[in-house]
Design an enzyme around this catalytic site. Structure first.
Site, PDB file in Angstrom:
ATOM      1  N   ASP A 273       0.840   0.328   4.438  1.00  0.00           N
ATOM      2  CA  ASP A 273       1.421   0.425   5.550  1.00  0.00           C
ATOM      3  C   ASP A 273       0.675   1.668   6.517  1.00  0.00           C
ATOM      4  O   ASP A 273       0.398   2.459   5.566  1.00  0.00           O
ATOM      5  CB  ASP A 273       2.865   0.328   5.761  1.00  0.00           C
ATOM      6  CG  ASP A 273       3.622   1.465   5.003  1.00  0.00           C
ATOM      7  OD1 ASP A 273       3.375   2.677   5.508  1.00  0.00           O
ATOM      8  OD2 ASP A 273       4.318   1.382   4.010  1.00  0.00           O
TER       9      ASP A 273
HETATM   10  N1  URA Z   1       5.294   0.209  -0.675  1.00  0.00           N
HETATM   11  C1  URA Z   1       5.561   0.518   0.607  1.00  0.00           C
HETATM   12  O1  URA Z   1       6.507   0.975   1.124  1.00  0.00           O
HETATM   13  N2  URA Z   1       4.123   0.877   1.710  1.00  0.00           N
HETATM   14  C2  URA Z   1       2.815   0.650   1.162  1.00  0.00           C
HETATM   15  O2  URA Z   1       2.094   0.616   1.833  1.00  0.00           O
HETATM   16  C3  URA Z   1       2.912   0.007  -0.144  1.00  0.00           C
HETATM   17  C4  URA Z   1       3.919   0.002  -1.058  1.00  0.00           C
END
Ligand code: URA
Length: 251
Positions: free
Chosen positions: A119
């Site tokens: 993310d």
């Molecule tokens: N878990 C998350 O909350 N974000 C990520 O980017 C990867 C795993």
């Protein structure tokens, strides 16, 4: 040829098609480069852009444009150290990870895609490849490829997180299947390392939210047996070779 010998046929490709598909310009542009004497194979100038070349494994080391080696042939794998604030997408608003890579890689055929996503607020190791089979082998839920995250929390850990995550019965909001067991190693009052064997939407953040905490910073430093090198700064990328790819599956 004896009955036991196997004839290996190496595929061939037109020079202009190969370079156009690798993002070096239109086929017309490649024709102009050939006429200008920019293209060389083993040091010999290639003036006919329509000529066919054998797609041998070492072609990318032998073919040059203006004296510079071309990019890897299709089948490339890249690791990128994704910085916070950059999005793993082709068209969303804001800075995209493709902007951290050479422009021509955006128009390669077959396309270079991210292997899963991180993310926007998460940093760390992300892989990109144009090899669809490899991509599916890495993200396939059947393989449960482990991914390791370094987590910084807004509040101190309670001590219940490790057993809750390991139990394999934690249900996230809006989901119908419990999470697979995950391994937590506490590294400080508000820091931990977490290994997941699946990749649900915002999984790490939602796991800690389910236990009443909040992830303040998240960084992925390992996929399978492949570590993000300490000397690869945020925003930088590195091409992977066959040994790195084997390491991925050895994790
Ligand atoms: N878990 C998350 O909350 N974000 C990520 O980017 C990867 C795993």
């Amino acid at each position: 040829m004896s009955g036991t010998e196997v004839s290996k046929k190496v595929a061939s490709v037109r020079l202009d098609r190969l370079l156009a598909n690798m993002g070096y310009g239109s086929r017309r542009d490649i024709g102009l480069m050939a006429k200008a004497g920019w293209l060389q194979l083993d040091g010999m100038v290639l003036t006919d852009e329509t000529q066919r070349l054998s797609l041998s494994a070492d072609l990318a080391e032998r073919l040059t444009i203006k004296g510079r080696r071309i990019d890897p042939l299709p089948g490339m794998v890249v690791m990128l150290h994704k910085p916070v604030g950059v999005t793993c997408s082709r068209k969303e608003a804001g800075t995209l990870i493709y902007e951290l890579l050479p422009d021509r890689w955006r128009v390669r055929e077959p396309a270079l895609s991210t292997v899963g996503r991180l993310d926007k607020d998460t940093s760390g190791l992300i892989l990109l490849t144009d090899d669809g089979d490899l991509l599916h082998r890495i993200i396939s839920p059947r393989h449960h490829m482990p991914k390791r995250y370094q987590v910084t929390l807004a509040r101190p850990l309670s001590g219940e997180e490790g057993p809750r995550f390991a139990a394999g019965d934690l249900m996230l909001d809006g989901e119908t299947k419990p999470l697979l067991p995950a391994e937590l190693t506490v590294t400080g009052l508000q820091t931990a390392s977490l290994i997941l064997h699946e990749g649900r939407y915002h999984q790490v953040r939602r796991m800690f939210a389910a236990l009443g905490n909040h992830v303040a910073a998240l960084h992925r430093d390992r996929i399978g047996g492949l570590d993000l090198p300490e000397d690869l700064p945020a925003g930088q990328h590195r091409l992977l070779g066959p040994d790195d790819v084997s390491r991925l599956f050895a994790g």
